[in-house]
Design a protein around this motif. Structure first.
Motif, mmCIF file in Angstrom:
data_model
loop_
_atom_site.group_PDB
_atom_site.id
_atom_site.type_symbol
_atom_site.label_atom_id
_atom_site.label_comp_id
_atom_site.label_asym_id
_atom_site.label_seq_id
_atom_site.Cartn_x
_atom_site.Cartn_y
_atom_site.Cartn_z
ATOM 1 N N UNK A 116 0.855 -1.184 0.000
ATOM 2 C CA UNK A 116 0.000 0.000 0.000
ATOM 3 C C UNK A 116 0.889 1.231 0.000
ATOM 4 N N UNK A 117 0.725 2.063 -1.016
ATOM 5 C CA UNK A 117 1.477 3.310 -1.124
ATOM 6 C C UNK A 117 0.477 4.432 -1.361
ATOM 7 N N UNK A 118 0.425 5.365 -0.443
ATOM 8 C CA UNK A 118 -0.508 6.491 -0.568
ATOM 9 C C UNK A 118 -1.941 6.001 -0.797
ATOM 10 N N UNK A 119 -2.355 5.010 -0.007
ATOM 11 C CA UNK A 119 -3.706 4.456 -0.032
ATOM 12 C C UNK A 119 -4.034 3.731 -1.330
ATOM 13 N N UNK A 120 -3.002 3.455 -2.142
ATOM 14 C CA UNK A 120 -3.176 2.660 -3.353
ATOM 15 C C UNK A 120 -2.565 1.285 -3.129
ATOM 16 N N UNK A 121 -3.375 0.252 -3.344
ATOM 17 C CA UNK A 121 -2.886 -1.114 -3.222
ATOM 18 C C UNK A 121 -2.263 -1.515 -4.560
ATOM 19 N N UNK A 122 -0.965 -1.664 -4.569
ATOM 20 C CA UNK A 122 -0.241 -2.081 -5.766
ATOM 21 C C UNK A 122 -0.051 -3.597 -5.727
ATOM 22 N N UNK A 123 -0.691 -4.270 -6.657
ATOM 23 C CA UNK A 123 -0.567 -5.724 -6.768
ATOM 24 C C UNK A 123 0.305 -6.030 -7.971
ATOM 25 N N UNK A 124 1.409 -6.691 -7.735
ATOM 26 C CA UNK A 124 2.354 -6.996 -8.804
ATOM 27 C C UNK A 124 2.353 -8.505 -9.068
ATOM 28 N N UNK A 125 2.308 -8.851 -10.362
ATOM 29 C CA UNK A 125 2.220 -10.242 -10.781
ATOM 30 C C UNK A 125 3.452 -10.645 -11.575
ATOM 31 N N UNK A 126 3.706 -11.928 -11.580
ATOM 32 C CA UNK A 126 4.817 -12.494 -12.340
ATOM 33 C C UNK A 126 4.285 -13.622 -13.209
ATOM 34 N N UNK A 127 4.868 -13.785 -14.405
ATOM 35 C CA UNK A 127 4.440 -14.859 -15.295
ATOM 36 C C UNK A 127 4.833 -16.221 -14.733
ATOM 37 N N UNK A 146 -7.731 -9.262 2.964
ATOM 38 C CA UNK A 146 -8.231 -9.175 4.328
ATOM 39 C C UNK A 146 -8.978 -7.851 4.525
ATOM 40 N N UNK A 147 -10.110 -7.925 5.214
ATOM 41 C CA UNK A 147 -10.959 -6.734 5.370
ATOM 42 C C UNK A 147 -10.242 -5.618 6.109
ATOM 43 N N UNK A 148 -9.486 -5.958 7.154
ATOM 44 C CA UNK A 148 -8.766 -4.915 7.895
ATOM 45 C C UNK A 148 -7.721 -4.242 7.012
ATOM 46 N N UNK A 149 -7.101 -5.018 6.147
ATOM 47 C CA UNK A 149 -6.115 -4.473 5.228
ATOM 48 C C UNK A 149 -6.791 -3.615 4.164
ATOM 49 N N UNK A 150 -7.978 -4.054 3.724
ATOM 50 C CA UNK A 150 -8.700 -3.351 2.665
ATOM 51 C C UNK A 150 -9.196 -1.984 3.131
ATOM 52 N N UNK A 151 -9.377 -1.814 4.435
ATOM 53 C CA UNK A 151 -9.813 -0.521 4.963
ATOM 54 C C UNK A 151 -8.801 0.585 4.676
ATOM 55 N N UNK A 152 -7.554 0.197 4.460
ATOM 56 C CA UNK A 152 -6.501 1.183 4.199
ATOM 57 C C UNK A 152 -6.419 1.590 2.735
ATOM 58 N N UNK A 153 -7.264 0.944 1.894
ATOM 59 C CA UNK A 153 -7.129 1.074 0.442
ATOM 60 C C UNK A 153 -8.229 1.958 -0.138
ATOM 61 N N UNK A 154 -7.834 2.883 -1.040
ATOM 62 C CA UNK A 154 -8.796 3.663 -1.817
ATOM 63 C C UNK A 154 -8.710 3.320 -3.305
ATOM 64 N N UNK A 155 -7.541 2.947 -3.773
ATOM 65 C CA UNK A 155 -7.351 2.600 -5.176
ATOM 66 C C UNK A 155 -6.616 1.259 -5.269
ATOM 67 N N UNK A 156 -6.801 0.566 -6.397
ATOM 68 C CA UNK A 156 -6.074 -0.679 -6.646
ATOM 69 C C UNK A 156 -5.410 -0.586 -8.010
ATOM 70 N N UNK A 157 -4.137 -0.926 -8.065
ATOM 71 C CA UNK A 157 -3.369 -0.910 -9.298
ATOM 72 C C UNK A 157 -2.757 -2.294 -9.507
#
Length: 649
Positions: A116-127, A146-157
């Motif tokens: 989480x960076x600046x309320x953006x959840x950055x999900x990085x994938x690998x092939x 997790x719901x508690x973790x998701x409370x910190x999120x406003x955007x998803x990338x």
């Protein structure tokens, strides 16, 4: 209202995934370090992370999808087949990300990292380094958060990390389709890092570790508080690597499960069992004319993908959605009757040249009703072509009963350099082992039974407690080869212990009296009374020694034994097998009376029964008379001791 930014770049290359980003990555500047939460890369074996990738494949539901699912009712409504329980949604939500992709396949991507960076959840994938089908189509990713973790999120990338950290760390791709690995592994390691891989212990096989499809090492048995596991050790090289496993050195043919769907009148909540949406037989003329398929046959082989797609849609009531490469598979339809509800569900396995099956829900007698079932088996065309016939064999393997004992020594121990001692599991006492049982797995020169066994007969009273011990002699004298053979042999379900033949060092040796000269003659003479399966024949009446060097063998009936020097033959009234039959019955009901000991007095040619209560004698005689044909009470000698002490005579 949360805003979700999804960025997508279609793959242009049809040759592979290694050089083309599947996702456009949108960098985010970290303006406020206090709002930054970094979580290191994780592997699929880590169950304690806030974000997990649960699904990577084609459309997960035929009932549409929902970007966020936070309750069990929506989960059921949209038909996500993730085998989640209602309790899952107490602490987690599902996040679905769908996009168009240039390749079709399942598990094309793995979760590399998230933060989480600046309320953006950055999900990085690998092939994933797996085979795929080059075709344009939809691809869906389903994450749990997790719901508690998701409370910190406003955007998803969502983005890819192709090439990230390549200068510092190297990628560890895990090809573990059979889920052998039990410990958590990272996706990236530095050059020189030691990696320990742990797996379950497998029976009847050895499990080899391969690095980039080249053999690396075999397992090392390690004892833990919860029993034994296997470990493998490797040093990370200065390049990306793939690890995989190969099952070898098996004492039984290697098998693999076959994907199977069963259709029956009632699904009984069994996994992969469904009530058919339509009847195939109503369309039998159509399939016969168009695809030359005779659906009246008990076993129908479908090699045409389009024919199977139509069959599937009739049975399931929905289109056949899959991640398979169609030309690589064959489908087998099997019509059968189930004599009970527990026989509806069935598991099929490919065993090199045949298909085996068993029932996962029990083999006891079932309900009176008979159920009509149709099994739909998916099998690789390569495996199908190896089948010798389309006969299906039920697999009912004998289960070992002894806990394995692993040798814990080292090459520095004092043992012979070409011999291995093995102890046979009690479930296989009746099996006689020869060189042929081991020659394909170890360099065996000779095998010798060290324990003279009179208990090959399962009716023998001592059968359950007897364990056979063999000495294996290897062709080459090399202590490393001895240890290698031990590690292979202990994987067999037939063997509960394998270890070296130790050399004992005695500080104060005790002088042992030599065996009488005629002892070997005695062994040879008694062999004429032993059947090929190790049991005694009906002419044998027992044997004993008098005056330390006089060997007497008792003979029953009219048999004329072969003469051996120094051996005395004595004809007796009762055979040894007759005594064994009485012992078996008496042992079964011993606890009903005051019996404390049952044995055979070979010198007196009597069965000895010691007991506390004299009143039990007549009761025991009457009971044996009812159980044994031609029973003779004179064959038993009763010793009565009210104190219950065992009398040695």
């Amino acid at each position: 209202m949360k805003k979700i930014y999804l960025f997508l770049l279609l793959v242009l290359s049809v040759f592979g995934l290694s050089s083309c980003d599947q996702f456009e990555r949108k960098p985010t500047e970290r303006t406020d370090p206090t709002e930054t939460k970094e979580i290191p890369p994780t592997n699929k074996h880590d169950e304690n992370v806030a974000v997990k990738l649960l699904y990577s494949g084609s459309s997960i539901s035929t009932n549409g999808s929902k970007e966020f699912i936070d309750n069990y009712e929506d989960y059921l409504f949209y038909g996500y087949n993730l085998e989640l329980e209602e309790s899952f949604f107490e602490n987690n939500i599902l996040y679905t990300y769908s996009f168009l992709n240039n390749n079709i396949g399942s598990e094309l991507y793995k979760l590399y990292s998230f933060s989480i960076v600046n309320k953006t959840l950055n999900i990085e994938l690998k092939e994933n380094m797996i085979a795929y089908y080059p075709a344009f189509g939809g691809h869906t990713l389903v994450f749990s958060i997790e719901k508690d973790y998701f409370k910190l999120v406003e955007n998803i990338n969502v983005s890819g990390v192709w090439g990230k950290d390549d200068k510092e760390k190297y990628y560890l791709f895990i090809d573990d389709e059979m889920s052998y690995i039990i410990n958590e592994l990272d996706l990236y390691y530095y050059h020189g890092d030691e990696i320990i891989i742990q797996t379950h212990v497998l029976t009847d096989v050895s499990l080899e570790l391969y690095i980039n499809d080249e053999f690396h090492s075999t397992q090392t048995a390690v004892e833990t508080n919860n029993g034994y596991i296997w470990e493998y050790y490797l040093i990370m090289p200065n390049k990306d690597i793939k690890i995989s496993f190969k099952v070898v050195d098996g004492f039984l043919p290697y098998y693999k499960p076959l994907d199977t769907i069963t259709f029956a009148n009632d699904d009984y909540n069994y996994k992969n069992v469904y009530s058919p949406a339509g009847s195939l037989l109503e369309h039998k003329d159509y399939f016969l004319q168009k695809y030359n398929l005779n659906l009246n046959e008990d076993v129908v082989v479908v090699e045409d993908y389009y024919a199977f797609s139509e069959i599937y849609e009739i049975l399931m009531g929905e289109p056949y959605l899959h991640d398979l490469t169609p030309e690589e598979f064959v489908w087998i339809l099997v019509y059968r009757l189930a004599g009970g509800s527990q026989f509806i569900s069935i598991d099929y396995y490919f065993y090199d040249t045949f298909i085996g099956y068993n029932y996962p829900y029990g083999k006891a007698a079932g309900d009176a009703a008979i159920f009509s079932c149709l099994d739909v088996i998916t099998i690789l065309k390569e495996d199908f072509n190896n089948l010798e016939s389309l006969e299906f064999n039920i697999i009912e393997e004998t289960i070992p009963i002894d806990d394995k004992i692993y040798w814990q020594g080292s090459i520095d121990d004092n043992f012979t350099d070409n011999e291995v001692i093995i102890c046979i599991d009690g479930a296989f006492t009746a099996k006689k082992f020869t060189i042929d049982d081991f020659k394909d797995f170890i360099d065996i020169e000779e095998i010798e039974l060290l324990t003279y066994n009179s208990s090959y007969d399962e009716n023998d009273p001592f059968y359950d407690t007897w364990r056979n011990v063999y000495l294996i002699t290897l062709k080459n004298s090399n202590k490393e080869k001895v240890i290698e053979a031990i590690n292979i042999l202990i994987t067999s379900k037939y063997i509960y212990y394998a270890g070296p033949n130790r050399i004992l060092e005695i500080d104060d040796p005790v002088e042992i009296a030599p065996l009488p000269d005629n002892y070997l003659q005695f062994i040879k003479a008694r062999m004429q009374f032993i059947n090929e399966d190790g049991s005694y024949n009906d002419y044998y009446g027992g044997a004993y020694v008098e005056n330390q060097n006089e060997f007497i063998i008792c003979v029953y009936g009219d048999y004329v034994p072969i003469e051996y020097e120094g051996i005395i033959y004595k004809y007796v009234e009762y055979s040894y097998n007759y005594f064994l039959s009485i012992m078996e019955e008496a042992t079964n009901f011993a606890t009903d009376y005051s019996i404390v000991l049952i044995g055979i007095d070979e010198k007196e040619n009597k069965l000895l029964i010691q007991l506390k209560d004299e009143l039990d004698v007549s009761l025991i005689i009457n009971r044996l008379d009812e159980l044994i044909e031609d029973f003779d009470a004179n064959s038993i000698h009763f010793d009565v001791n009210p104190e219950g002490e065992i009398i040695l005579t």
